[in-house]
Design an enzyme around this catalytic site. Structure first.
Site, mmCIF file in Angstrom:
data_model
loop_
_atom_site.group_PDB
_atom_site.id
_atom_site.type_symbol
_atom_site.label_atom_id
_atom_site.label_comp_id
_atom_site.label_asym_id
_atom_site.label_seq_id
_atom_site.Cartn_x
_atom_site.Cartn_y
_atom_site.Cartn_z
ATOM 1 C CG HIS A 250 -0.103 0.244 2.499
ATOM 2 N ND1 HIS A 250 0.602 -0.770 3.116
ATOM 3 C CD2 HIS A 250 0.139 1.368 3.221
ATOM 4 C CE1 HIS A 250 1.217 -0.284 4.175
ATOM 5 N NE2 HIS A 250 0.961 0.999 4.262
ATOM 6 C CG ASP A 252 1.477 4.995 4.829
ATOM 7 O OD1 ASP A 252 2.514 5.280 5.453
ATOM 8 O OD2 ASP A 252 1.007 3.847 4.735
ATOM 9 C CG HIS A 306 5.037 1.216 2.761
ATOM 10 N ND1 HIS A 306 4.447 2.305 2.122
ATOM 11 C CD2 HIS A 306 4.490 1.177 3.986
ATOM 12 C CE1 HIS A 306 3.618 2.901 2.942
ATOM 13 N NE2 HIS A 306 3.601 2.242 4.075
ATOM 14 N NE ARG A 316 8.397 -5.394 11.650
ATOM 15 C CZ ARG A 316 7.645 -4.470 11.044
ATOM 16 N NH1 ARG A 316 6.370 -4.750 10.755
ATOM 17 N NH2 ARG A 316 8.129 -3.286 10.727
#
Ligand SMILES: C=C1C[C@]23C[C@H]1CC[C@H]2[C@]1(C)CCC[C@@](C)(C(=O)O)[C@H]1[C@@H]3C(=O)O
Ligand SMILES: O=C(O)CCC(=O)C(=O)O
Ligand SMILES: [Fe+2]
Length: 383
Positions: A250, A252, A306, A316
């Site tokens: 995507h 942002d 990203h 994570r």
């Protein structure tokens, strides 16, 4: 995340995504997922299995070399430091929109507390977390892999999102009102963390203003009254990390993202047709340009694709602060960035319209802004 109870689901495609769906049989009802169990299972539900072209490949281990920008040097006012920093940032933003900031001035104890509170929140039971459940169409609250929102390509993550603005104690009050007095400490930590993020964003806006030749205050003033989103990303271990994604590819939709990833790593950026990794640096924040700032820069600075991958061993975490302008402020590039050589790339719009588009009509991907411009023309007659 294990199949617990049926919930409603939303069809993936929407009139705005350009992927008009012909009448199809309704997909099977989706379930609520609980991370505690699914993270140990080998046979992950099909909704988490991404298309072949999106699956992570081992060759993405190559590092994306990012400049470490010394913010303190820029803020010193020394002309050479300001020139060097703004040039390095500008080159990165024209190329892929990512850079890292050191000497950022964010208190290390506050950063550590923000991570500790995230650990505490996500280790609560699903029932407790669902007291902050994110409602359909809303951008705040707790979500477990968006089961009620998407019907396929589900991200392998839980998230908690909340808004930050200048109204006093807005984050502190969110935790108190949503989760009760036992969460006063969370509210205090994230109120202070968001204030630190907003300060950092405004300082970075000074760098971006200088780098685009409109001066330190150009963009800083535009975002002074920002109405931003804080997002806690929690990625449980997955036994099939080659089949799924923590956060799918995507751009942002927001203006600027300040991300702090923990020691595990997993953030990847698509540059020159290849996924490359940004390794964790505890002393740095990863900063990236979002769609709204790409429009503000009249397309000069890039909002790039990203994603986040997961692994079999470790949970994570990442803290993502998404800078957004006031809801009804018109997003329009400064005059100095529009001329015969650089005609307008995107129409005027408000962040509230783009946010509504991403929350109710379109799943953010690599062409959100183009789809949004099309949606604006279809739904708003002033375009
Ligand atoms: C305005 C926003 C929508 C998302 C959170 C912020 C900025 C990033 C967006 C997002 C992360 C882009 C990828 C898809 C998404 C659904 C997600 O994986 O969380 C997006 C967020 C959202 O719509 O909740
Ligand atoms: O978790 C990460 O490293 C990236 C998350 C992200 O891109 C996002 O939340 O927009
Ligand atoms: Fe992102």
């Amino acid at each position: 995340m294990v199949l617990l109870m049926p919930t409603c689901f939303k069809p993936e495609a929407s009139p705005c995504s350009g992927e008009q769906t012909k009448q199809q049989p309704p997909p099977p009802p989706l379930m609520v997922f609980d991370a505690n169990i699914l993270s140990q299972k080998l046979d992950i539900p099909s909704q988490f299995i991404w298309p072949e072209e999106d699956k992570p490949t081992p060759d993405a281990c190559e590092e994306l070399p990012l400049p470490l920008v010394d913010l303190k040097a820029f803020l010193s006012g020394d002309p050479k430091s300001m020139s060097d920093v703004s040039r390095i940032v500008g080159e990165s933003c024209e190329r892929h929109g990512f850079f890292q900031v050191i000497n950022h001035g964010v208190d290390s104890d506050l950063l550590a507390d923000a991570h500790l509170c995230m650990d505490s929140f996500f280790s609560m039971s699903l029932k407790e977390k669902q007291r902050a459940q994110r409602l359909p169409g809303e951008s705040c609250g707790y979500a477990s892999s968006f089961t009620g929102r998407f019907s396929s390509k589900l991200p392998w993550k839980e998230t908690l999102s909340f808004r930050f603005s200048r109204s006093p104690n807005v984050v502190h009050d969110y935790f108190l009102l949503t989760l009760g007095h036992d969460f006063r400490h969370f509210g205090d930590v994230y109120q202070r963390y968001c204030e630190a993020m907003s300060k950092l964003c405004l300082e970075i806006m000074e760098v971006l203003g200088v780098s685009l030749g409109i001066g330190r205050k150009g963009f800083r003033d535009f975002f002074e009254g920002n109405d931003s989103i804080m997002r806690l990303n929690y990625y449980p271990p997955c036994q099939r990390p080659d089949q799924t994604l923590g956060t799918g590819p995507h751009c942002d939709p927001t203006s600027l993202t300040i991300l702090h990833q923990d020691h595990v790593g997993g953030l990847q950026v698509l540059t020159e047709g290849k996924w490359r990794t940004i390794s964790p640096n505890p002393n740095a924040f990863v900063v990236n340009i979002g769609d709204t700032f790409m429009a503000l820069s009249n397309g000069r600075y890039k909002s790039c694709l990203h994603r986040a991958v997961v692994n079999t061993e470790e949970t994570r975490k990442s803290l993502a602060f998404f800078l957004c302008p006031e809801m009804e402020k018109i997003v329009r590039p400064p005059c100095g960035l529009v001329d015969e050589e650089h005609p307008r790339v995107y129409p005027d719009f408000t962040w509230s319209a783009l946010l509504e588009f991403t929350q109710k009509h379109y799943r953010a991907d690599t062409k959100t802004l183009d789809a949004f411009a099309e949606w604006l023309m279809k739904t708003h007659d002033q375009y």
